[in-house]
Motif scaffolding. Sequence first.
Motif, PDB file in Angstrom:
ATOM      1  N   ALA A   1     -33.837 -40.978  -2.483  1.00  0.00           N
ATOM      2  CA  ALA A   1     -33.206 -40.743  -1.186  1.00  0.00           C
ATOM      3  C   ALA A   1     -32.618 -42.055  -0.692  1.00  0.00           C
ATOM      4  N   THR A   2     -31.365 -42.001  -0.232  1.00  0.00           N
ATOM      5  CA  THR A   2     -30.693 -43.215   0.238  1.00  0.00           C
ATOM      6  C   THR A   2     -30.146 -43.021   1.643  1.00  0.00           C
ATOM      7  N   THR A   3     -29.990 -44.140   2.339  1.00  0.00           N
ATOM      8  CA  THR A   3     -29.365 -44.169   3.656  1.00  0.00           C
ATOM      9  C   THR A   3     -28.416 -45.349   3.692  1.00  0.00           C
ATOM     10  N   ALA A   4     -27.160 -45.089   3.987  1.00  0.00           N
ATOM     11  CA  ALA A   4     -26.144 -46.131   4.197  1.00  0.00           C
ATOM     12  C   ALA A   4     -26.038 -47.112   3.024  1.00  0.00           C
ATOM     13  N   VAL A   5     -25.938 -46.581   1.808  1.00  0.00           N
ATOM     14  CA  VAL A   5     -25.747 -47.449   0.644  1.00  0.00           C
ATOM     15  C   VAL A   5     -24.256 -47.530   0.315  1.00  0.00           C
ATOM     16  N   PRO A   6     -23.821 -48.593  -0.354  1.00  0.00           N
ATOM     17  CA  PRO A   6     -22.408 -48.733  -0.720  1.00  0.00           C
ATOM     18  C   PRO A   6     -21.937 -47.604  -1.642  1.00  0.00           C
ATOM     19  N   ASP A   7     -20.644 -47.322  -1.592  1.00  0.00           N
ATOM     20  CA  ASP A   7     -20.059 -46.238  -2.395  1.00  0.00           C
ATOM     21  C   ASP A   7     -20.278 -46.429  -3.892  1.00  0.00           C
ATOM     22  N   HIS A   8     -20.221 -47.687  -4.388  1.00  0.00           N
ATOM     23  CA  HIS A   8     -20.396 -47.889  -5.822  1.00  0.00           C
ATOM     24  C   HIS A   8     -21.809 -47.516  -6.278  1.00  0.00           C
ATOM     25  N   VAL A   9     -22.786 -47.643  -5.394  1.00  0.00           N
ATOM     26  CA  VAL A   9     -24.156 -47.241  -5.720  1.00  0.00           C
ATOM     27  C   VAL A   9     -24.224 -45.720  -5.805  1.00  0.00           C
ATOM     28  N   ARG A  10     -23.598 -45.040  -4.862  1.00  0.00           N
ATOM     29  CA  ARG A  10     -23.572 -43.573  -4.891  1.00  0.00           C
ATOM     30  C   ARG A  10     -22.905 -43.085  -6.176  1.00  0.00           C
ATOM     31  N   GLY A  11     -21.830 -43.757  -6.580  1.00  0.00           N
ATOM     32  CA  GLY A  11     -21.149 -43.382  -7.820  1.00  0.00           C
ATOM     33  C   GLY A  11     -22.032 -43.550  -9.039  1.00  0.00           C
ATOM     34  N   ALA A  12     -22.776 -44.658  -9.088  1.00  0.00           N
ATOM     35  CA  ALA A  12     -23.680 -44.899 -10.216  1.00  0.00           C
ATOM     36  C   ALA A  12     -24.773 -43.829 -10.271  1.00  0.00           C
ATOM     37  N   LEU A  13     -25.281 -43.445  -9.118  1.00  0.00           N
ATOM     38  CA  LEU A  13     -26.343 -42.435  -9.085  1.00  0.00           C
ATOM     39  C   LEU A  13     -25.836 -41.062  -9.525  1.00  0.00           C
ATOM     40  N   THR A  14     -24.606 -40.701  -9.130  1.00  0.00           N
ATOM     41  CA  THR A  14     -24.097 -39.374  -9.483  1.00  0.00           C
ATOM     42  C   THR A  14     -23.716 -39.251 -10.952  1.00  0.00           C
ATOM     43  N   ARG A  15     -23.690 -40.350 -11.671  1.00  0.00           N
ATOM     44  CA  ARG A  15     -23.479 -40.264 -13.115  1.00  0.00           C
ATOM     45  C   ARG A  15     -24.714 -39.709 -13.828  1.00  0.00           C
ATOM     46  N   TRP A  16     -25.881 -39.899 -13.232  1.00  0.00           N
ATOM     47  CA  TRP A  16     -27.131 -39.519 -13.875  1.00  0.00           C
ATOM     48  C   TRP A  16     -27.890 -38.414 -13.149  1.00  0.00           C
ATOM     49  N   MET A  17     -27.581 -38.219 -11.847  1.00  0.00           N
ATOM     50  CA  MET A  17     -28.344 -37.288 -11.032  1.00  0.00           C
ATOM     51  C   MET A  17     -27.394 -36.401 -10.237  1.00  0.00           C
TER      52      MET A  17
END
Length: 107
Positions: free
Chosen positions: A8-24
Amino acid sequence: MPTMTVLATTAVPDHVRGALTRWMIEPTPGLYVGTLSARVRTELWAVVSASIGPGAAVLIHPEANEQGFTLHTAGDRRRTPLDFDGLTLIAFRPQDEQPPPLGPADH
């Protein structure tokens, strides 16, 4: 062996969200769920915790302990995990108080 992982994340940078959606998958904004190997989970958590900025994140995955899971936290948050003889409990700090130093449950 891959296991169910929740992040679970709150207010993380877009590149982090992109990295997470590659695997989850992201069933709701800021909540990521996937079946990951320990190696992938560790690498993703390293990226998230190093890039957290002003945001916050919590990683939960199965572990061979009394609770059956462990959690890792990064960033400034009001809820702080505390270890009580191997049992992780959550403590709340008042909103106007500074965050406590990192405890043993913070990795």
